[in-house]
Scaffold this motif. Structure first.
Motif: not given
Lengths: 421, 268, 296
Positions: B110-112, B103-108, B139-140, B101
């Motif tokens: 814009e990628m989603k 680790s989702t903070m590291m995903i930009p 949100h994490a 959960v």
């Protein structure tokens, strides 16, 4: 415990329901009419007049209802169109800048309008300048039609001209360069260049230079004419006669209206702003100068296109709307409201007396010289390579030949992969 | 000495706000003056009404308030449940799941963008409040701070409640939540801030003026900058009224916020 | 514990976690899986079809000068912002924690940058840094020089982005430092004062070690936030003056997907970003976690 769960779930359910239901209340379904979504850009009169045309179209007949939606800048609009296309959704008809035409058409996003243009409810394009009629041609189809056509317009500070003893706007590019030098004073350069390379295309074409052929088989960013012109501009920058103001500060337009530059090369789009905001002097307008090849002008602005996701049943309705937008009355009305060019002969006739107004006269005097070649705009790779060289040369004093050679090689490689896609 | 240093730092941090305010009250002609004036010659309140009229800001305000409000409440409610479960309910491989959960903070974001847009088209949620709100709920960050908080709750209290026959939901509602007010406030404020300021997702997901939010309103005005002319006085006036609600909220909740952060994020 | 009770606990856990987990799966994990798959294709987002191209996108990336440039810019930006902001905000946190007049107002102003919409803040900074309209120009003109145009030169405009990042991050971090400082045990300081330790010695030997968890937390969250910089780039420089000069990783990713019709390639970018960020965080963890004392 049970009560708390119920409360929690209840609250959440309520919130979601609220979120879901509200838009349903807002969207009204047009009864029995074909609903067409139209996306547009441009603010101010250039945007409002489009909405007015849509309203008039809706009132003029009872089968089709068009809903116009502003989607931000050209690039915001493009981003939204790309995302919508990826999800197989989006508008039926859209305004579209010139940058996206080729890629969109090649990827099958746009409808080939040829059957509609030549069909029973077609458009007589014989009275359009040929350049305008052909602007949206890709691989034998016509995917885009010009609507808001921009033409080059030169603005000059009449007071600065009088002070320097110059009577009128320069007629040739070589005269232009010497006028720019003459106008330059300490703290007031003669020319503020746009950070956009669009005005250069007219300069280059007028002097007989080329950046590319329409099919990109021969890319010539380092054409001797281009090298010569950019060397000239670079010299002027070095002498303090030319500046390239950054966008954030309002760019070349702000520099001009505040008396910090005596000339700018822009399009008719700047007209109202220049005349409304010029501070402490009277602005004058003129056509761009001529070169070795006479006057050859680059077109600007945007047009309209039909999106492929439009279902077969809706396409006739979508076309009826496009045809309405491009009728002489609407082009003429749009031109007189927004200042964009009335590019067809019959539209110009409709404008009548207005054409003698110096503002419209300058615009329409330029029209015959417009070469509707968007090839530079239509390849993002080519355009970005040229822009990069332009910025390096004028802002970082890079070696002109070398910068253009590099840009040319870069563009060739990138365009190759662009064409392969 | 320390005082001087403090005043200087605050001046540096506050300067942009000062300039925002000053510019928002200047006449258009005063903005292009060189060197610029530190104070407007006369207070030009009209900029605010002009900016307000330049785009349908009333509607945007309503949308922003609704979307941020609902998304924040839902985000915190769901984060409460998840954080409580991770902190106080037994389950195998909990740590690994928690890391997944977090680790989702590291995903930009814009990628989603594209996958989520495609998904929402299938759901028919384009240009709806649901489309603006639902994808922004999970949100994490609030899960993390609430988890940290719940781990610090006195075990004895929880066990005593268990012994009394209380279920987890009741413990969460009657013990954990009341004891975590500051952390909840902090998490809610951070969450609200994120939703209030979101730009790219609302830009993509909304097609009509009736669904747009405030940051897009700012972009409406900024558009003029891209076309060549910037009306800085209007732009800054709009910036002021867009920023103001959050600033007021933070000013009032500041004490709780600081305490909440201390307990939620920093005590491990 | 009986197995029945245990299973009931598990079920409750699932019940609590499911609502959020469903949203995470749908709107966060699914997009990642989708992007992962896209990164092996040549999709331009426009065509209805696309082909798989194997590892081509990843191989292309290694030889792409723009990839290295934006990676470098992001590294410079993130390192500078995160580290310098710690120094500033730690000092500011100490100052804000003192008993001084007007402290309430100072604290409020200090946190404002954090709560300001980045889109609006970036615009104000454009104005502030402007050589003619900005207040800095008053300073320049007092010295009789023409100010530099920050946003017109490559190195200066990266500096401008760093400045704005620093401004926001300092506000954010000083909030946390203040919170951390307020939670420190007063007894230790009293003891230290009795032992005759000077103020600066107290900060060095007492405050900093005690603040370990805070510093660590801020380094991690600061790094995550800084590497994702997007809004300021989009509004202040658009990656210019000459395109990749001041472009950063996420902005470039966005440009590739929505301006240059290379969504497949952009997805490969996104994946590499994810891996690099995790790598950096693991390094930070290795280097610092052991030194941090989590006191109970």
């Amino acid at each position: 415990m049970g009560r708390t769960i119920t409360k929690l779930v209840g609250t959440l359910a309520l919130l979601f329901a609220f979120a879901g239901i509200l838009p349903a209340c807002i969207q009204r379904v047009a009864d029995g009419k074909t609903a067409i979504a139209y996306w547009r850009t441009l603010s101010g009169a250039a945007g409002d007049t489009q909405d007015k045309i849509v309203a008039q179209f809706n009132a003029s007949q009872s089968d089709v209802v068009v809903k116009s939606e502003y989607q931000g800048t050209y690039s915001d609009l493009a981003t939204k169109l790309i995302a919508a296309t990826a999800a197989k959704s989006g508008p039926d008809v859209t305004q579209l800048g010139t940058f996206e035409i080729r890629q969109f058409a090649k990827s099958g996003v746009l409808v080939d309008l040829t059957p509609y243009l030549n069909g029973p409810n077609g458009i007589d394009r014989s009275e359009w300048p040929e350049s305008m009629a052909r602007a949206g041609e890709i691989d034998g189809g016509t995917y885009w039609l010009p609507f808001n056509v921009a033409v080059p317009t030169l603005y000059y500070n009449k007071k600065a001209f009088a002070d320097a003893g110059i009577a009128e706007a320069p007629a040739t590019w070589s005269e232009f360069f010497s006028v720019v030098r003459k106008l330059t004073k300490e703290d007031r350069p003669g020319l503020a260049l746009w950070s956009n390379t669009w005005p250069l295309f007219s300069m280059i074409w007028s002097e007989g230079g080329e950046l590319t052929t329409r099919d990109y088989a021969n890319i010539t960013l380092n054409d001797p004419v281009v090298v010569y012109l950019l060397k000239e501009l670079q010299n002027l920058v070095r002498e303090g006669a030319v500046v390239v103001p950054d966008k954030a500060s309002g760019g070349h337009r702000a520099a001009f209206v505040n008396g910090r530059a005596a000339i700018i090369l822009d399009s008719q789009d700047a007209f109202s702003e220049v005349f409304a905001q010029s501070n402490g002097f009277t602005p004058g307008v003129a056509n761009y100068p001529a070169g070795a090849k006479g006057k050859v002008y680059a077109p600007g602005g945007g047009g309209i296109a039909m999106m492929s996701i439009t279902s077969a049943e809706k396409r006739d309705a979508a076309w009826a709307f496009m045809r309405y937008m491009l009728s002489p009355e609407q082009i003429a009305d749009y031109s007189s409201q927004s200042g964009y060019a009335a590019f067809s002969k019959s539209a110009q006739l409709k404008m009548g007396k207005k054409l003698s107004d110096p503002r419209f006269k300058v615009i329409h005097d330029a029209l015959p010289y417009v070469r509707a070649d968007f090839s530079v705009n239509m390849s993002p790779a080519l355009r970005s390579a040229f822009d990069e060289a332009f910025q390096k040369i004028l802002m970082q004093a890079a070696d002109v030949q070398q910068a253009l050679d590099t840009a040319d090689a870069k563009a060739e490689a990138a365009v190759k992969s662009e064409l392969a896609r | 000495m320390a005082y001087l240093l403090l005043v200087i730092s605050i001046f540096m941090l506050g300067l942009p706000f000062f300039w925002m305010l000053v510019t928002s009250l200047k006449l258009p002609t005063e903005i292009n003056v060189y060197p610029p004036a530190w104070l407007p010659s006369e207070i030009h309140w009209n900029n605010y009404s002009d900016a307000w009229d330049a785009a349908p800001f009333g509607r945007f305000y309503l949308n922003s308030a609704l979307v941020s409000g609902v998304a924040t409440i839902a985000q915190i409610a769901l984060a409460l449940l998840m954080a409580y479960a991770f902190a106080l309910i037994q389950f195998p491989a909990k740590t690994a799941l928690l890391l997944l959960v977090l680790s989702t903070m590291m995903i930009p974001d814009e990628m989603k963008l594209v996958p989520n847009f495609i998904l929402l088209t299938k759901l028919g949620w384009i240009d709806t409040y649901a489309g603006l709100i639902v994808p922004a709920i999970a949100h994490a960050f609030p899960v993390f701070v609430l988890y940290q908080q719940f781990r610090q709750l006195p075990r004895s209290l929880i066990e005593a409640a268990h012994a009394d026959g209380a279920g987890h939901l009741r413990i969460l509602w009657q013990i954990a939540v009341p004891m975590s007010r500051p952390v909840l406030t902090a998490a809610a404020l951070v969450s609200l801030l994120g939703h209030w300021n979101a730009y790219l997702w609302p830009l993509i997901i909304t097609n009509t003026g009736s669904m747009r939010t405030l940051p897009l309103g700012i972009a409406y005005l900024r558009k003029q900058a891209e076309e060549g002319s910037v009306q800085w006085n209007l732009l800054m006036a709009a910036a002021v009224f867009v920023v103001l609600p959050i600033v007021i909220l933070y000013t009032f909740a500041q004490k709780q916020f600081v305490e909440g952060i201390m307990r939620g994020a920093l005590k491990g | 514990m009986t197995s029945c009770r245990k299973h009931r606990e598990w079920l409750t856990f699932l019940g609590f976690v499911t609502p959020n987990a469903v949203l995470f799966l749908t709107f966060t994990y699914w997009p990642i899986v989708y992007s992962a798959w896209l990164s092996f294709t040549d999709w331009d987002l426009l065509r209805p079809t696309h082909e798989t191209v194997g590892l081509d996108n990843y191989l292309k990336l290694l030889g792409d000068a723009r990839f290295w440039r934006v990676l470098g810019n992001t590294a410079i930006y993130a390192t500078t912002v995160v580290i310098v902001a710690q120094v500033f905000s730690f000092t500011l946190g100490l100052l804000l924690n003192m008993k001084l007049r007007g402290q309430q107002i100072f604290r409020t102003v200090a946190f404002l940058p954090h709560v300001t919409m980045t889109a609006a803040a970036a615009l104000v900074w454009v104005l502030l840094l402007h050589p003619q309209y900005g207040p800095l120009s008053a300073v320049y003109s007092a010295f009789g020089v023409r100010g530099p145009n920050w946003l017109d030169s490559a190195s200066m405009s990266l500096g401008a982005l760093i400045l704005v990042g620093l401004w926001k991050e300092t506000a954010f971090a000083s909030l946390f430092y203040l919170a951390g400082l307020q939670g420190l045990p007063q007894e230790c300081y009293e003891a230290a004062t009795i032992d005759g330790a000077s103020k600066s010695a107290q900060v060095r030997h007492l405050t900093i070690p005690l603040m370990g968890p805070t510093i660590f937390f801020l380094l991690v969250t600061g790094t995550i936030a800084a590497t994702k910089a997007f809004d300021t780039v989009a509004i202040m420089t658009e990656g210019g003056p000459v395109y990749p000069d001041t472009s950063m990783y996420v902005y470039h990713l966005y440009t590739l997907a929505f301006r240059e019709y290379q969504a497949g390639y952009a997805s490969a970018f996104a994946f590499v970003f994810f891996l690099v960020t995790i790598g950096v965080l693991i390094l930070q963890w290795r280097a610092l976690a052991r030194r941090v004392h989590y006191g109970e």
